[in-house]
Design a protein around this motif. Sequence first.
Motif, short mmCIF file in Angstrom:
data_model
loop_
_atom_site.label_atom_id
_atom_site.label_comp_id
_atom_site.label_asym_id
_atom_site.label_seq_id
_atom_site.Cartn_x
_atom_site.Cartn_y
_atom_site.Cartn_z
N SER A 159 -20.14 -1.55 8.47
CA SER A 159 -19.57 -0.10 8.51
C SER A 159 -18.30 0.11 9.21
O SER A 159 -17.59 1.04 8.90
CB SER A 159 -20.87 0.68 9.43
OG SER A 159 -20.83 0.07 10.73
N SER A 160 -17.75 -0.92 9.80
CA SER A 160 -16.42 -1.18 10.25
C SER A 160 -15.34 -1.21 9.25
O SER A 160 -14.47 -0.43 9.47
CB SER A 160 -16.16 -2.22 11.11
OG SER A 160 -16.32 -3.45 10.47
N LEU A 214 -22.88 -12.12 13.33
CA LEU A 214 -22.98 -12.97 12.39
C LEU A 214 -22.10 -12.43 11.20
O LEU A 214 -21.48 -13.62 10.57
CB LEU A 214 -24.39 -13.28 11.81
CG LEU A 214 -25.37 -14.01 12.69
CD1 LEU A 214 -26.64 -13.60 12.26
CD2 LEU A 214 -24.95 -15.57 12.49
N ILE A 215 -22.12 -11.30 10.87
CA ILE A 215 -20.99 -11.05 9.86
C ILE A 215 -19.81 -11.13 10.16
O ILE A 215 -19.02 -11.60 9.31
CB ILE A 215 -21.22 -9.43 9.61
CG1 ILE A 215 -22.75 -9.20 8.95
CG2 ILE A 215 -20.17 -8.98 8.54
CD1 ILE A 215 -23.21 -7.77 8.54
N PHE A 257 -17.39 5.61 -2.53
CA PHE A 257 -17.91 4.29 -2.78
C PHE A 257 -18.20 3.68 -1.67
O PHE A 257 -19.01 2.52 -1.71
CB PHE A 257 -16.99 3.45 -3.74
CG PHE A 257 -17.41 2.13 -4.12
CD1 PHE A 257 -18.33 2.00 -5.03
CD2 PHE A 257 -16.49 1.05 -3.55
CE1 PHE A 257 -18.99 0.86 -5.32
CE2 PHE A 257 -17.28 -0.32 -4.05
CZ PHE A 257 -18.36 -0.43 -4.98
N LEU A 258 -17.59 3.82 -0.56
CA LEU A 258 -18.05 3.22 0.64
C LEU A 258 -19.50 3.51 0.94
O LEU A 258 -20.10 2.44 1.77
CB LEU A 258 -17.29 3.62 1.79
CG LEU A 258 -15.57 3.15 2.04
CD1 LEU A 258 -14.82 3.91 2.77
CD2 LEU A 258 -15.45 1.48 1.95
N ASN A 278 -22.19 0.42 1.84
CA ASN A 278 -23.09 0.61 3.19
C ASN A 278 -24.48 0.72 2.98
O ASN A 278 -25.13 0.12 3.66
CB ASN A 278 -22.57 1.99 3.97
CG ASN A 278 -21.31 1.63 4.72
OD1 ASN A 278 -21.30 0.67 5.40
ND2 ASN A 278 -20.25 2.54 4.68
N GLN A 279 -24.85 1.43 1.77
CA GLN A 279 -26.42 1.53 1.43
C GLN A 279 -26.90 -0.19 1.10
O GLN A 279 -27.98 -0.45 1.43
CB GLN A 279 -26.41 2.39 0.45
CG GLN A 279 -26.47 3.89 0.73
CD GLN A 279 -26.34 5.02 -0.33
OE1 GLN A 279 -26.61 4.29 -1.71
NE2 GLN A 279 -26.35 6.24 -0.06
N ALA A 280 -26.02 -0.74 0.38
CA ALA A 280 -26.53 -2.35 0.00
C ALA A 280 -26.52 -2.79 1.12
O ALA A 280 -27.31 -3.76 1.18
CB ALA A 280 -25.13 -2.81 -1.26
N ASP A 281 -25.69 -2.80 2.10
CA ASP A 281 -25.76 -3.46 3.43
C ASP A 281 -26.88 -3.07 4.10
O ASP A 281 -27.72 -4.03 4.59
CB ASP A 281 -24.34 -3.27 4.19
CG ASP A 281 -24.43 -4.15 5.65
OD1 ASP A 281 -24.79 -5.19 5.55
OD2 ASP A 281 -23.97 -3.41 6.73
#
Length: 354
Positions: free
Chosen positions: A53-54, A228-229, A281-282, A286-289
Motif C-alpha cells: 500500500s505504500s 518481508l516485502i 489501477f493502484l 492492492n487487491q492482488a496484494d
Amino acid sequence: MLEQYAETAYMGKQDAKFRDEIATDERDSMYCRYQSKQALFPRGSVLGHCFDSSQTLFYKDNLNGSAEDCRSLFEIDKKLKLAMNTIPANFIDFIISSWVVLHLINLWFIIFIPSVAFALGATTLALDFLLVLVVIWVISKVMSLMVLPFFRSKYNFTVNFNRLNGIVKVPSSNAKDFEVAPFEKFNAHYKVQNNPKSGYPYRGFSLLHYKYSMRYAKTYANQITPALIHWELLQNFMDVTKPLADIPQFEYYREFDKTTAEFDKANGRPKYFWYRVDKSFLKEMNQADDELRKEFIDEEQLNNLLTGKPIKKLTPPDIFKFPWKYADNIKAESEIKFGKTLWQKFTSFLMVDL
C-alpha cells in the motif's frame, strides 16, 4: 567467530550457535550486540513481489514532484542510488524527527482545541488558544526555513543503497560522515519494539553489518509481512542480475539500469508506465496484494521465522511482473503532467520544510 557467523548468515542459514553467541564483546554498540542475536530473515524471495500500500504514496510523489525533490535534497543524482529513512541513529536525526512530529501535533491542536472551546461556548478562550498555537506554528515554520537548510548541508540522515556498485552508506554517529560497506555483508535480523505505554508491538528488521555497528532499521504495526516485502525490495534494488521490481518507487530508475532496460524492451513495457497509468489501477494492484496475503498467515510465518523453520514461499500473479498488461488507462507520454495540486501545495506549506 565473526567469520564463521558471516559464512553461515550469508547463506541464509539459521545457525543457532552463531546467532546466540555472536560478537557479545566485539561490537561497540549494545544495540547491535542484542540485535545480532535475533532470528535472521531469509535471503531471496518469499512473497515474490515488492508492491504494498505504500506504493500509492510513491505514485503520488512521482507526479507531484516530491520524489524528485527528495532525490535532489539527498543528492541522489547518480541515477541508481536509493536514499532510505531509518529509525533515528544519532542525536541530531532524533531532534529533527521529533521536531516534525511536534509540528504536526501542533497543527492538529490548531484545529481541535479551539473547535472544542468554541463548541463549549468559550469563545475568548478559543481565540486565545488559536493565537498561541498559530504563533507556535509560525515560529516552527520560520525556523525550518532558516535552520534546516544548514542541517541538510552539514549532516547525513539517510542510509544510501547504490545499485551500481553494491555499496551501502550509513550515517556515522556524528551524522557528518558515512560508514561504507558492501550490501552482501549485511544481514536482516528480526526486530520488535513495543510502545512503552500500550505495549503494542511493531515488528520489522534491523539490517546489520556482520562485524561493524552499521545498521538500517524498519518496523511495521504488529505484522511481519510488510517487513518481508521491504527486505525483498532492498534485495531487488541491489541485485543487478535481475530487473528492478515494477513499482512506482522504482520508475525513475528503470531507464538507467541496463538489466531493467533490456527486460522492458524485450517485453514491450510502456516507458514511464507509472507516470502514465491512471491512479485507479493502484486499487487493482492492492487487491492482488490482499489476495496473495490470504495465503500467507502472518502469525504462522512469524513463528516460523523465530523458530528457524522455513517461511512459506508464495508465487505471485503476473500482475506484479507485467502490470502494464493489466492496465486499461495508460496516457500518452505527451500527456504526463507533473506538479502539486492546490491542496498538496497548501498542506506542504503547513508542514515544516524538510
